[in-house]
Design a protein around this motif. Sequence first.
Motif, PDB file in Angstrom:
ATOM      1  N   ALA A 196     -45.076 -43.060   3.424  1.00  0.00           N
ATOM      2  CA  ALA A 196     -45.452 -44.477   3.433  1.00  0.00           C
ATOM      3  C   ALA A 196     -44.193 -45.313   3.267  1.00  0.00           C
ATOM      4  CB  ALA A 196     -46.437 -44.774   2.305  1.00  0.00           C
ATOM      5  N   VAL A 197     -44.082 -46.355   4.092  1.00  0.00           N
ATOM      6  CA  VAL A 197     -42.877 -47.183   4.098  1.00  0.00           C
ATOM      7  C   VAL A 197     -43.235 -48.639   4.340  1.00  0.00           C
ATOM      8  CG1 VAL A 197     -41.462 -45.281   4.990  1.00  0.00           C
ATOM      9  CG2 VAL A 197     -42.488 -46.909   6.587  1.00  0.00           C
ATOM     10  N   VAL A 198     -42.245 -49.505   4.157  1.00  0.00           N
ATOM     11  CA  VAL A 198     -42.342 -50.915   4.526  1.00  0.00           C
ATOM     12  C   VAL A 198     -41.371 -51.113   5.679  1.00  0.00           C
ATOM     13  CG1 VAL A 198     -42.015 -53.294   3.776  1.00  0.00           C
ATOM     14  CG2 VAL A 198     -42.873 -51.595   2.160  1.00  0.00           C
ATOM     15  N   LEU A 199     -41.839 -51.726   6.773  1.00  0.00           N
ATOM     16  CA  LEU A 199     -40.998 -51.987   7.939  1.00  0.00           C
ATOM     17  C   LEU A 199     -40.685 -53.469   8.013  1.00  0.00           C
ATOM     18  CD1 LEU A 199     -39.701 -51.225  10.720  1.00  0.00           C
ATOM     19  CD2 LEU A 199     -41.938 -51.731  11.717  1.00  0.00           C
ATOM     20  N   PHE A 200     -39.417 -53.800   8.209  1.00  0.00           N
ATOM     21  CA  PHE A 200     -38.973 -55.161   8.464  1.00  0.00           C
ATOM     22  C   PHE A 200     -38.608 -55.234   9.950  1.00  0.00           C
ATOM     23  CE2 PHE A 200     -38.091 -54.164   4.070  1.00  0.00           C
ATOM     24  CZ  PHE A 200     -38.619 -55.255   3.403  1.00  0.00           C
ATOM     25  N   PRO A 201     -39.556 -55.668  10.802  1.00  0.00           N
ATOM     26  CA  PRO A 201     -39.312 -55.662  12.243  1.00  0.00           C
ATOM     27  C   PRO A 201     -38.159 -56.583  12.633  1.00  0.00           C
ATOM     28  CG  PRO A 201     -41.616 -56.147  11.755  1.00  0.00           C
ATOM     29  CD  PRO A 201     -40.862 -56.207  10.468  1.00  0.00           C
ATOM     30  N   SER A 202     -37.435 -56.190  13.653  1.00  0.00           N
ATOM     31  CA  SER A 202     -36.367 -57.003  14.241  1.00  0.00           C
ATOM     32  C   SER A 202     -35.282 -57.387  13.253  1.00  0.00           C
ATOM     33  CB  SER A 202     -36.953 -58.273  14.884  1.00  0.00           C
ATOM     34  OG  SER A 202     -37.949 -57.920  15.812  1.00  0.00           O
ATOM     35  N   MET A 203     -35.110 -56.621  12.201  1.00  0.00           N
ATOM     36  CA  MET A 203     -34.050 -56.898  11.236  1.00  0.00           C
ATOM     37  C   MET A 203     -33.081 -55.723  11.213  1.00  0.00           C
ATOM     38  SD  MET A 203     -36.071 -58.658   8.097  1.00  0.00           S
ATOM     39  CE  MET A 203     -35.926 -60.424   8.035  1.00  0.00           C
ATOM     40  N   THR A 204     -31.958 -55.936  10.580  1.00  0.00           N
ATOM     41  CA  THR A 204     -30.953 -54.898  10.460  1.00  0.00           C
ATOM     42  C   THR A 204     -30.469 -54.843   9.019  1.00  0.00           C
ATOM     43  OG1 THR A 204     -28.912 -54.028  11.442  1.00  0.00           O
ATOM     44  CG2 THR A 204     -29.054 -56.418  11.165  1.00  0.00           C
ATOM     45  N   ALA A 205     -29.899 -53.722   8.620  1.00  0.00           N
ATOM     46  CA  ALA A 205     -29.430 -53.546   7.247  1.00  0.00           C
ATOM     47  C   ALA A 205     -27.939 -53.253   7.231  1.00  0.00           C
ATOM     48  CB  ALA A 205     -30.185 -52.398   6.567  1.00  0.00           C
ATOM     49  N   HIS A 206     -27.280 -53.736   6.190  1.00  0.00           N
ATOM     50  CA  HIS A 206     -25.879 -53.378   5.950  1.00  0.00           C
ATOM     51  C   HIS A 206     -25.621 -53.398   4.458  1.00  0.00           C
ATOM     52  CE1 HIS A 206     -25.502 -57.797   6.104  1.00  0.00           C
ATOM     53  NE2 HIS A 206     -24.484 -57.641   5.283  1.00  0.00           N
ATOM     54  N   GLN A 207     -24.563 -52.708   4.057  1.00  0.00           N
ATOM     55  CA  GLN A 207     -24.247 -52.577   2.646  1.00  0.00           C
ATOM     56  C   GLN A 207     -22.877 -53.169   2.366  1.00  0.00           C
ATOM     57  OE1 GLN A 207     -24.428 -48.559   1.196  1.00  0.00           O
ATOM     58  NE2 GLN A 207     -24.428 -49.203  -0.922  1.00  0.00           N
ATOM     59  N   SER A 208     -22.774 -53.881   1.254  1.00  0.00           N
ATOM     60  CA  SER A 208     -21.516 -54.425   0.775  1.00  0.00           C
ATOM     61  C   SER A 208     -21.439 -54.128  -0.713  1.00  0.00           C
ATOM     62  CB  SER A 208     -21.454 -55.935   1.036  1.00  0.00           C
ATOM     63  OG  SER A 208     -20.260 -56.467   0.498  1.00  0.00           O
ATOM     64  N   GLU A 209     -20.514 -53.258  -1.075  1.00  0.00           N
ATOM     65  CA  GLU A 209     -20.386 -52.776  -2.450  1.00  0.00           C
ATOM     66  C   GLU A 209     -21.723 -52.186  -2.899  1.00  0.00           C
ATOM     67  OE1 GLU A 209     -18.472 -55.629  -4.995  1.00  0.00           O
ATOM     68  OE2 GLU A 209     -16.994 -56.106  -3.449  1.00  0.00           O
ATOM     69  N   ASN A 210     -22.326 -52.693  -3.969  1.00  0.00           N
ATOM     70  CA  ASN A 210     -23.596 -52.139  -4.469  1.00  0.00           C
ATOM     71  C   ASN A 210     -24.829 -52.875  -3.959  1.00  0.00           C
ATOM     72  OD1 ASN A 210     -22.381 -50.113  -5.935  1.00  0.00           O
ATOM     73  ND2 ASN A 210     -22.213 -51.328  -7.781  1.00  0.00           N
ATOM     74  N   LEU A 211     -24.654 -53.789  -3.007  1.00  0.00           N
ATOM     75  CA  LEU A 211     -25.777 -54.568  -2.493  1.00  0.00           C
ATOM     76  C   LEU A 211     -26.130 -54.146  -1.076  1.00  0.00           C
ATOM     77  CD1 LEU A 211     -24.781 -58.119  -3.756  1.00  0.00           C
ATOM     78  CD2 LEU A 211     -26.418 -56.552  -4.776  1.00  0.00           C
ATOM     79  N   ILE A 212     -27.428 -54.079  -0.791  1.00  0.00           N
ATOM     80  CA  ILE A 212     -27.904 -53.780   0.555  1.00  0.00           C
ATOM     81  C   ILE A 212     -28.607 -55.026   1.066  1.00  0.00           C
ATOM     82  CG2 ILE A 212     -29.414 -52.328   1.952  1.00  0.00           C
ATOM     83  CD1 ILE A 212     -28.990 -50.152  -0.262  1.00  0.00           C
ATOM     84  N   PHE A 213     -28.207 -55.478   2.254  1.00  0.00           N
ATOM     85  CA  PHE A 213     -28.759 -56.696   2.840  1.00  0.00           C
ATOM     86  C   PHE A 213     -29.633 -56.365   4.039  1.00  0.00           C
ATOM     87  CE2 PHE A 213     -24.814 -57.795   0.772  1.00  0.00           C
ATOM     88  CZ  PHE A 213     -25.123 -58.971   0.086  1.00  0.00           C
ATOM     89  N   ILE A 214     -30.792 -56.986   4.114  1.00  0.00           N
ATOM     90  CA  ILE A 214     -31.663 -56.886   5.288  1.00  0.00           C
ATOM     91  C   ILE A 214     -31.716 -58.279   5.883  1.00  0.00           C
ATOM     92  CG2 ILE A 214     -33.989 -56.395   6.118  1.00  0.00           C
ATOM     93  CD1 ILE A 214     -34.342 -54.573   3.691  1.00  0.00           C
ATOM     94  N   GLU A 215     -31.237 -58.408   7.106  1.00  0.00           N
ATOM     95  CA  GLU A 215     -31.151 -59.733   7.753  1.00  0.00           C
ATOM     96  C   GLU A 215     -31.722 -59.689   9.151  1.00  0.00           C
ATOM     97  OE1 GLU A 215     -27.235 -61.388   5.511  1.00  0.00           O
ATOM     98  OE2 GLU A 215     -26.872 -60.120   7.244  1.00  0.00           O
ATOM     99  N   VAL A 259     -35.972 -52.382   9.981  1.00  0.00           N
ATOM    100  CA  VAL A 259     -35.499 -51.670   8.806  1.00  0.00           C
ATOM    101  C   VAL A 259     -36.705 -51.112   8.068  1.00  0.00           C
ATOM    102  CG1 VAL A 259     -34.301 -51.875   6.589  1.00  0.00           C
ATOM    103  CG2 VAL A 259     -33.454 -53.132   8.588  1.00  0.00           C
ATOM    104  N   ILE A 260     -36.672 -49.841   7.779  1.00  0.00           N
ATOM    105  CA  ILE A 260     -37.735 -49.179   7.019  1.00  0.00           C
ATOM    106  C   ILE A 260     -37.273 -49.067   5.570  1.00  0.00           C
ATOM    107  CG2 ILE A 260     -38.926 -46.984   6.655  1.00  0.00           C
ATOM    108  CD1 ILE A 260     -38.858 -46.558   9.674  1.00  0.00           C
ATOM    109  N   LEU A 261     -38.124 -49.488   4.661  1.00  0.00           N
ATOM    110  CA  LEU A 261     -37.850 -49.426   3.232  1.00  0.00           C
ATOM    111  C   LEU A 261     -38.821 -48.449   2.586  1.00  0.00           C
ATOM    112  CD1 LEU A 261     -36.786 -50.623   0.464  1.00  0.00           C
ATOM    113  CD2 LEU A 261     -38.603 -52.319   0.710  1.00  0.00           C
ATOM    114  N   HIS A 262     -38.336 -47.606   1.686  1.00  0.00           N
ATOM    115  CA  HIS A 262     -39.237 -46.705   0.962  1.00  0.00           C
ATOM    116  C   HIS A 262     -38.714 -46.480  -0.443  1.00  0.00           C
ATOM    117  CE1 HIS A 262     -37.030 -42.760   0.954  1.00  0.00           C
ATOM    118  NE2 HIS A 262     -36.274 -43.488   1.750  1.00  0.00           N
ATOM    119  N   TRP A 263     -39.640 -46.170  -1.351  1.00  0.00           N
ATOM    120  CA  TRP A 263     -39.294 -45.792  -2.719  1.00  0.00           C
ATOM    121  C   TRP A 263     -39.033 -44.313  -2.674  1.00  0.00           C
ATOM    122  CZ3 TRP A 263     -37.214 -47.306  -6.852  1.00  0.00           C
ATOM    123  CH2 TRP A 263     -37.489 -46.776  -8.107  1.00  0.00           C
ATOM    124  N   GLN A 264     -37.787 -43.953  -2.856  1.00  0.00           N
ATOM    125  CA  GLN A 264     -37.316 -42.600  -2.619  1.00  0.00           C
ATOM    126  C   GLN A 264     -37.811 -41.600  -3.660  1.00  0.00           C
ATOM    127  OE1 GLN A 264     -33.049 -41.490  -3.464  1.00  0.00           O
ATOM    128  NE2 GLN A 264     -32.955 -42.291  -1.395  1.00  0.00           N
TER     129      GLN A 264
END
Length: 122
Positions: A103-122, A42-47
């Motif tokens: 420039a980004v932050v990578l969370f290797p071997s993880m996946t993202a999903h959204q539930s309502e207003n929350l985003i989960f990286i697991e 999962v790649i994370l960035h400040w948009q």
Amino acid sequence: MNVTIEKISKGKFLLTWEDFPEEELNLDFNPFVKQYSLNSGVILHWQARPKSTKTKQGRCWGFYDVAKDVYFAGVASEIPQFKVNRCQLLDIPEHKLSSVPSAVVLFPSMTAHQSENLIFIE
């Protein structure tokens, strides 16, 4: 501020804002996928924000799930903090890019999903 996310193609997304209908943001994660040979994570960035606003309004955290090829946006005030077990900071010099992000932050071997207003990286 509501953001609309439209998938353009693999790794590319178009963002538009209800409050700024004349603005749009094209995101391309393919340079990172190619440069770092990413197949998952999962790649994370400040948009980036709409150019017509001078405040932080419109900015949020963006999450790109490489394996699922999906993008989520979460308003900063709704994601005040998160815990990270393992991550990598990746960047590509801006002069080598014609797109954002650079420039980004990578969370290797993880996946993202959204539930309502929350985003989960697991």
